[in-house]
Design an enzyme around this catalytic site. Structure first.
Site, PDB file in Angstrom:
ATOM      1  N   LYS A  73       4.304   3.134 -40.308  1.00 24.25           N
ATOM      2  CA  LYS A  73       5.755   3.403 -40.316  1.00 24.25           C
ATOM      3  C   LYS A  73       6.102   4.512 -39.332  1.00 24.25           C
ATOM      4  O   LYS A  73       7.101   4.445 -38.623  1.00 24.25           O
ATOM      5  CB  LYS A  73       6.164   3.851 -41.717  1.00 24.25           C
ATOM      6  CG  LYS A  73       6.798   2.848 -42.498  1.00 24.25           C
ATOM      7  CD  LYS A  73       7.971   2.402 -42.921  1.00 24.25           C
ATOM      8  CE  LYS A  73       8.697   1.196 -42.871  1.00 24.25           C
ATOM      9  NZ  LYS A  73       9.018   0.605 -44.153  1.00 24.25           N
ATOM     10  N   TYR A 115       2.331  -3.085 -37.706  1.00 26.61           N
ATOM     11  CA  TYR A 115       2.967  -3.049 -39.026  1.00 26.61           C
ATOM     12  C   TYR A 115       2.826  -4.426 -39.674  1.00 26.61           C
ATOM     13  O   TYR A 115       1.817  -5.077 -39.483  1.00 26.61           O
ATOM     14  CB  TYR A 115       4.416  -2.519 -38.925  1.00 26.61           C
ATOM     15  CG  TYR A 115       4.785  -1.893 -40.240  1.00 26.61           C
ATOM     16  CD1 TYR A 115       4.135  -0.742 -40.694  1.00 26.61           C
ATOM     17  CD2 TYR A 115       5.716  -2.489 -41.071  1.00 26.61           C
ATOM     18  CE1 TYR A 115       4.403  -0.209 -41.939  1.00 26.61           C
ATOM     19  CE2 TYR A 115       5.996  -1.955 -42.323  1.00 26.61           C
ATOM     20  CZ  TYR A 115       5.336  -0.819 -42.753  1.00 26.61           C
ATOM     21  OH  TYR A 115       5.591  -0.300 -43.994  1.00 26.61           O
TER      22      TYR A 115
END
Ligand code: NAD
Length: 569
Positions: free
Chosen positions: A182, A111
């Site tokens: 995510k 991420y």
């Protein structure tokens, strides 16, 4: 035969197993079922894998060591990202087991910040299909499209139109990296099985000239839909999602700020959905403030708060701080009077022309500015001079905006100012933690948005808590799935914030660190989800959750990345 733990079965003797019908290369190519070199000799025979794998059987541990060694041999972050994504696409069990062991090291790869680069280079580094790409040509055909992919029991969707990707703006179809990343965090944090997760990119075009001029660009080469065309597209998308995935929670991610607020307002009562940039940011920041109150032995309702930046994050923070103040006993007027929101034109007052709708609810009365004797534009310096601000939050993306003079001004009213420069990436952070410690003689209570190493002040080392939304959204998603929540309101995020604040240890509180370490993510997510479900039970005593042990019930839904013995069906 009973099913539990999502995609895990038990036989009459209580042994876990997984019934599997695929064989041969189809089994090896299935990323949720593939065990690769760890298929036992018996499984190789039963599932027609003989000859398709190197002869020696590896243990899970051997495999983990092998893939970790491969990871550590790489020097460049984007290559590490590519390596992990390739592993995810061939063997999800191994991918998540690896991630779980190296959360600190790998979260910044899968991420932020590395995923930003992956979005920018998406068309040039494209490897393998994952998720759904929705365009004007197929938006009415989502039921047909969903028949094209394998897992149809979708429980969580992360969707982006890629206009506001992290701090790097419009990335066109490349924004798909964000929903993929995510959702990896949903599985890592809350154990939501990968087969229940669906990343979606809404390809509504791009206004990024570099992408439009790039012959390798993989998205629809047109300018972005605007106005009515855009709103109708979103309306059609939501209608189809509700029809096709009635059990799914939908997370809006990285839209431009006005579309983010519009879509949230329009659809939050229509389907269980939320916007993490607004609501997750609000909750994580309120949690940090609540933990800071423990450090200071003070009460939230006595604080005055300045929020520097009035976009999705800043207004989301204001919403949650306001909710926290009400919960602590303030009435609506005094809660509002304690929150000062600033954008690029200074403190927001209610007489400003063309004030965006989402900023209006935190505009201060212009009469207050007159009382101060100020001109039309009130800067942060002037605000700190006029008001006894005790908490300063940065969500502006303006690197270095907080100065030593701001800290000195706050310290006239409070011995322990709470300062959270949340902007990412590091270069955009409003102040560096080491500076904040130095400027405040070690008294500031500091948390950041980006990960920072420890600060050393007068020979003592201080861990800097990271206000990472990952402490909130996986737990919220898990609770919403398990309780089948029809909508996900502001109160759910307030509950999450209080739950997260409870996860900060006394040792951290004593040292002024207001967030738990990120490697405690799984326990944090479980606690957040538990608190949400307890609230649901208080509000709906006849719900199906009340009768069960909530923690056990949640754990039943949390997948763990381990290999189960396969039985052929
Ligand atoms: P955004 O673009 O929606 O909002 C930015 C806001 O900052 C706008 O209101 C803009 O007017 C304001 N601004 C710009 N220059 C300013 C200035 N000189 N003075 C005061 N205000 C100014 O962006 P966003 O999504 O709200 O994100 C803002 C920042 O917060 C980003 O850097 C993002 O990385 C960070 N963020 C951190 C977290 C977290 O740590 N958990 C979560 C979300 C966002």
């Amino acid at each position: 035969m009973t099913e539990g733990k999502y995609l895990r079965w038990k036989d009459e003797q209580g042994n876990d197993f997984r019934p599997v019908s695929l064989t041969g290369t189809a089994l090896l190519n299935d990323r949720t079922l593939n065990k690769s070199t760890a298929f036992t000799y018996e499984e190789r025979e039963a599932f027609e894998l003989d000859g398709l794998l190197p002869p020696r059987v590896q243990t899970f541990e051997d495999q983990l060591n092998r893939v970790y060694a491969g990871f550590t041999h790489l020097d460049i972050d984007i290559e590490k990202y590519q390596y992990l994504r390739a592993l995810q696409d061939r063997n999800e069990t191994l991918f998540y087991a690896l991630l779980s062991r190296h959360v600190d090291e790998m979260m910044p790869i899968i991420y932020t910040p590395t995923v930003g680069k992956a979005c920018q280079q998406f068309s040039h580094r494209y490897q393998k299909a994952r998720g759904l790409y929705i365009t004007e040509d197929n938006v009415n055909q989502i039921p047909e499209l969903s028949r094209h992919f394998q897992g149809k029991d979708i429980r969580i969707i992360v969707v982006t139109d890629s206009q506001g990707i992290l701090g790097i703006g419009d990335q066109g179809v490349g924004g798909m990296g964000i929903p993929i990343g995510k959702l990896s965090l949903y599985t890592l944090g809350a154990g939501i099985h990968p087969a229940h997760c669906l990343p979606i990119a809404l390809d509504v075009g791009t206004d990024n000239a570099d992408l439009l001029n790039d012959p390798m660009y993989l998205g629809v080469p047109r300018r972005r839909m605007q106005g009515e065309e855009y709103h109708q597209f979103i309306e059609r998308f939501v209608t189809q999602v509700r029809r096709c995935f009635p059990q799914a929670v939908l997370q809006w991610e990285d839209f431009s700020k006005s579309n983010a607020f519009d879509n949230l307002t329009k659809y939050q009562q229509v389907l269980p959905s939320f916007n993490d940039d607004i609501q997750g940011t609000g909750a994580v920041t309120l949690a940090g403030i609540l933990a800071a109150m423990r450090t200071k032995d003070a009460s939230l309702k006595d604080q005055l708060i300045a929020i520097y930046g009035a976009g999705a994050g800043g207004v989301g923070i204001a919403d949650q701080v306001y909710a926290g103040l009400l919960k602590e006993g303030c009435d609506q007027a005094s809660a509002k009077a304690r929150i000062f929101v600033l954008d690029s034109q200074g403190v927001i007052f209610d007489d400003r022309d063309n004030l965006d709708a989402y900023k209006q609810r935190f505009a201060q009365p212009a009469s207050l500015r007159d009382e101060w004797g100020s001109g039309l534009k009130v800067s942060l310096d002037e605000l700190l001079d006029k008001q006894r601000i005790t908490i300063l939050i940065g969500a502006s993306g303006v690197g270095g905006a907080f100065k030593a003079s701001h800290v000195s001004a706050m310290m006239k009213h409070t011995s322990r100012p709470v300062i959270m420069p949340l902007s990412n990436p590091t270069a955009n952070c409003e102040a560096l933690p080491q500076d904040l410690y130095d400027w405040s003689d070690g008294q500031a209570i500091v948390a950041t948005g980006s990960p920072f190493g420890a600060v050393i002040y007068q020979d003592t080392q201080y861990r800097i808590g990271q206000g990472n939304n990952v402490f909130i959204f996986p737990g919220v998603g898990l609770a919403a799935i398990v309780a089948k929540l029809p909508t996900i309101g502001l109160d759910i995020f307030t509950t999450s914030a209080y739950a997260l604040a409870e996860c900060v240890s006394e040792e951290d509180i004593a040292k002024g660190c207001v967030f738990p370490p990120v490697n405690e993510l799984r326990q944090v997510s479980l606690h957040v989800a538990r608190k949400i479900l307890e609230d649901v039970c208080v509000k709906h005593p006849d719900c199906n959750i009340c009768a069960v042990n909530i923690e056990e019930h949640l754990e039943e839904h949390m997948w763990e990345p381990v290999y189960l013995p396969y039985r052929r069906v």
